[in-house]
Each structure stands twice: as C-alpha cells, then as structure tokens.
Scaffold this active site. Structure first.
Site, PDB file in Angstrom:
ATOM      1  N   HIS A 122      32.825  25.689 -35.007  1.00  0.00           N
ATOM      2  CA  HIS A 122      32.538  25.063 -36.300  1.00  0.00           C
ATOM      3  C   HIS A 122      31.666  23.827 -36.094  1.00  0.00           C
ATOM      4  CE1 HIS A 122      35.647  27.497 -38.326  1.00  0.00           C
ATOM      5  NE2 HIS A 122      36.308  27.365 -37.188  1.00  0.00           N
ATOM      6  N   GLY A 148      47.743  34.677 -17.803  1.00  0.00           N
ATOM      7  CA  GLY A 148      48.384  34.531 -19.097  1.00  0.00           C
ATOM      8  C   GLY A 148      48.174  33.170 -19.732  1.00  0.00           C
ATOM      9  N   THR A 171      35.852  26.031 -20.383  1.00  0.00           N
ATOM     10  CA  THR A 171      34.859  25.434 -21.273  1.00  0.00           C
ATOM     11  C   THR A 171      33.433  25.581 -20.752  1.00  0.00           C
ATOM     12  OG1 THR A 171      35.089  23.277 -20.202  1.00  0.00           O
ATOM     13  CG2 THR A 171      36.526  23.728 -22.094  1.00  0.00           C
TER      14      THR A 171
END
Length: 205
Positions: A122, A148, A171
């Site tokens: 966004h 996981g 990232t």
C-alpha cells in the site's frame, strides 16, 4: 511502482499486474477475488479421501501447477490465477498467498505451516492509501524450503536450493543455496553437503 502515460487506458487488472496503483474495488477484480475465495472455501471443506476433488479445485484455482501441487488445506489466496507453480510444490497447513502480482515458485519447493507470501502492498501516504494499492511480484526458485511462519514480503526473489528459517521475515532478495533466517532475514551460511542435519537453532517444519 511504475508510471505509464497510457495507464488511464489500462484496466484495473492490468494496472495491478504491472505493479501500478490500482483500485481494488474494481468490479472485475472483486469478482475474481470472489471466485478465488469460493474455490479456497471448497478446497478447505474437502476431506482427506477427496483427493480427486482437491485436484480439480487446485487446477481451477492456480494459474499453473495445480495438477501436481501437494496441498494440505486450509489454504488462502487473493486470485489464484497469478500463482504459477513448478512441479510438486508443497504447502503445509494455513499458508496464505496474496497474489495481486505474479508469484512464481520453482519445482519441489516446500512451504512450512502458516507461511505468508505477500505481493500486496500500500502507499505510505494515508489519503492515497484509502483508494489505491499496488503490488510487487515474488519469485521463489526450485528446491527451496521455507520454514513455518515465515513471511515473504513484496518484490522478493529467493534463489534455488535455499532454506529460509522458521519465523523469518524476508524483506530483501536471498541468493541460491544458502541458509537465511531472522527478522529481517539475513544469510547465515552457505549450504554444503555437511548441512544435511539441522543444528538445534536451525529447526524447521
């Protein structure tokens, strides 16, 4: 995000896949998401003995790879059609793929339980964020093992034969054939033939 002088003539779906700002409430996109959610609900309602029904749903859901994916429901995604899987990709319980842009996964890649793959993002500016969003594609190579609870963030590429530690937040791009872990995820070491047995701190799922 890309800027295109002809963007006003693109459909919202075309803008979305191009990584441009788009309106997620566009009726065509809403209908596409409804289709994917209905297919996911059907998938998640199947019993273990209903393997043929699962295979039909997965083939309908994914852009490619549904004919060989190894899926343990529940599973959730935005569109499904933007997910392209190689041979015999494995998803454990409770995985989520937000595929507003393409998600490409290579052969024999494993996702542990509750792995989250996010192409959606966004704008930072609050007023713009009320009406517009955008995405960045994600590429994951072959023979990758994602532990996981890991989160793969928008725009990331993970190289083949790499292992991502459980609970990591990825990232930035991760190269081939390394063990990487942490928040933010970073390279811990290269993977060698002596790496076959995990040390206690490297436990996966």
């Amino acid at each position: 995000m890309t800027n295109d002088d002809n963007s006003e003539f693109r459909s919202e779906a075309e803008k979305m896949l191009a990584g441009e700002l788009y309106d997620a409430l566009d009726p065509v996109l809403v209908k596409s998401r409804e289709r994917a959610r209905n297919l996911c609900q059907n998938l998640n309602a199947t019993r273990e003995h209903e393997q043929e029904a699962r295979r039909r749903i997965l083939t309908d859901l994914f852009g490619s790879g549904g004919e060989s994916v190894w899926m343990q429901p529940p599973f959730y995604c935005d569109y499904g059609s933007n997910i392209h899987l190689g041979e015999r990709v494995y998803f454990n319980f409770n995985c989520v793929v937000l595929d507003v842009c393409e998600v490409k996964v290579g052969d024999f890649t494993f996702f542990g339980p509750a792995v989250q793959v996010y192409t959606a993002t966004h704008p930072m500016e609050a007023q713009l964020r009320r009406t517009q969003e955008f995405g960045k594609p994600i590429t994951i190579g072959s023979d990758v093992w994602v532990g996981g609870g890991a989160i793969i963030c928008p725009g990331v590429t993970i190289g083949s034969e790499t292992v991502i530690g459980a609970g990591s937040v990825v990232t930035k791009d991760i190269p081939n054939n390394v063990f990487a872990a942490g928040n933010p995820c970073r390279i811990i070491r290269e993977i060698t033939k002596t790496s076959n047995l995990n040390s206690p701190g490297d436990t996966q799922d």
